[in-house]
Each structure stands twice: as C-alpha cells, then as structure tokens.
Design a protein around this motif. Sequence first.
Motif, short mmCIF file in Angstrom:
data_model
loop_
_atom_site.label_atom_id
_atom_site.label_comp_id
_atom_site.label_asym_id
_atom_site.label_seq_id
_atom_site.Cartn_x
_atom_site.Cartn_y
_atom_site.Cartn_z
N GLY A 186 0.81 -1.22 0.00
CA GLY A 186 0.00 0.00 0.00
C GLY A 186 0.84 1.26 0.00
N ALA A 187 2.16 1.13 -0.14
CA ALA A 187 3.07 2.28 -0.13
C ALA A 187 2.97 3.04 -1.47
N THR A 188 3.34 4.30 -1.44
CA THR A 188 3.38 5.14 -2.63
C THR A 188 4.81 5.18 -3.16
N VAL A 189 4.97 5.04 -4.46
CA VAL A 189 6.29 5.18 -5.07
C VAL A 189 6.38 6.60 -5.62
N ALA A 190 7.24 7.41 -4.99
CA ALA A 190 7.38 8.83 -5.36
C ALA A 190 8.29 9.01 -6.57
N GLY A 191 9.21 8.07 -6.78
CA GLY A 191 10.12 8.21 -7.90
C GLY A 191 11.09 7.05 -7.98
N ILE A 192 11.84 7.03 -9.08
CA ILE A 192 12.83 5.98 -9.32
C ILE A 192 14.13 6.66 -9.73
N GLY A 193 15.20 6.33 -9.02
CA GLY A 193 16.52 6.85 -9.35
C GLY A 193 17.37 5.73 -9.93
N ILE A 194 17.92 5.96 -11.10
CA ILE A 194 18.72 4.96 -11.81
C ILE A 194 20.13 5.51 -11.99
#
Length: 193
Positions: free
Chosen positions: A144-152
């Motif tokens: 149920g967590a929110t994914v705020a962004g992805i860093g690659i």
Amino acid sequence: MKKLIERIEKDGNVLGDGVLKVDSFLTHQVDPELMQEIGTTFAKRFQAEQITKVVTIEASGIAPALFTAQTLGVPMIFARKAKSLTMDEELLTASVYSFTKQVTSQVSISRKFLSAEDNVLIIDDFLANGQAAKGLIELCQQAGATVAGIGIVIEKSFQSGRALLEEMSIPVVSLARIASLSEGKATFLEGDA
C-alpha cells in the motif's frame, strides 16, 4: 552526472549485446566516494518528495541506495533474491527478470518494513528493460506504499525500461543515460539530474 559519465568512459567495458561492464566501481568493487556523490545527487533531486524509505534490489543497487537513504535520513530496504531461514514472517513477493543474468528471480521484502504510510524512492544500478524496477513497484503496491520516484545510476536508453516506467506515471531520474553501446564504446544522452 558528469563524474559518473567520465568514470564509465574510463573504466566501463562494452561487452556487446547491450551489456556494459562496470564492475570496477559499481557492480562488484564499489567506489564509496562516487556512490556517496550519487546518493547525494538522488537525495537532492527527490528532497521535496518527503521520502520515508529507499528501496532497492540486491546486490548492486545497495551501495547507491544506502548513500541516498543516509543523505535523506531514512531507512534503506533491499529486496532479497533468495529467502533465508531468518525470513519467517509474511513476505511481499514479485517475479523479476534479469537482462544481464537471463534468469527470473522471486524477490521479497518482509511486510513489516513497508506500509501504506510509506513514500518510497526506488534506487537501482541499471535500467534496461525495467523489470527490476517494475518488481520493486509491485512490492511497494502490495504494502500500500506510494512510489514517489525511481533513481537509476545508469540507464540504457536504447532499451524499453524508461517507457515502461513512464507508462506507470512514476518519475524516473537517471544519472547517466546511454544512447548506444557499439564498437566498444558508450554514447550518452543528457542525464536527468
């Protein structure tokens, strides 16, 4: 990120078939000063997102994720590719296909470490076809967590990973974007951060 691109140009080896070997500073031996700079860059980019957890997948994503979490002042969680005897609690699980290893793994995170209150930043070493990031997103969604962004750290822009993640409406920040790997050389696009 200029320093990262310079390091890839100096120490990276193009093995053909879309494979870039960066084992001297990221995927086997780790350059802690470079990882700290990478972590600081990701933390600055996502500082307004009120991140509560940084999530990655073992093993090569751990170093940049740890420095990002340290800079943000939050815990770092890594998804395991194999269940250990000590993982006896309820698990969040997802299937992840590895482009480099050509295998599918069941990855897992203990449910006790992620919840609906968490605002997550996913960090990974490479983005190729997007399957590792997609699997981590699935684990976060199960909690149920929110994914705020992805860093690659390094994105192979000539593969489909970015498009897959952008279809999910999740911001992607890549520090080194590779346009092509040919003739033993990497050609770069402008990075995001």
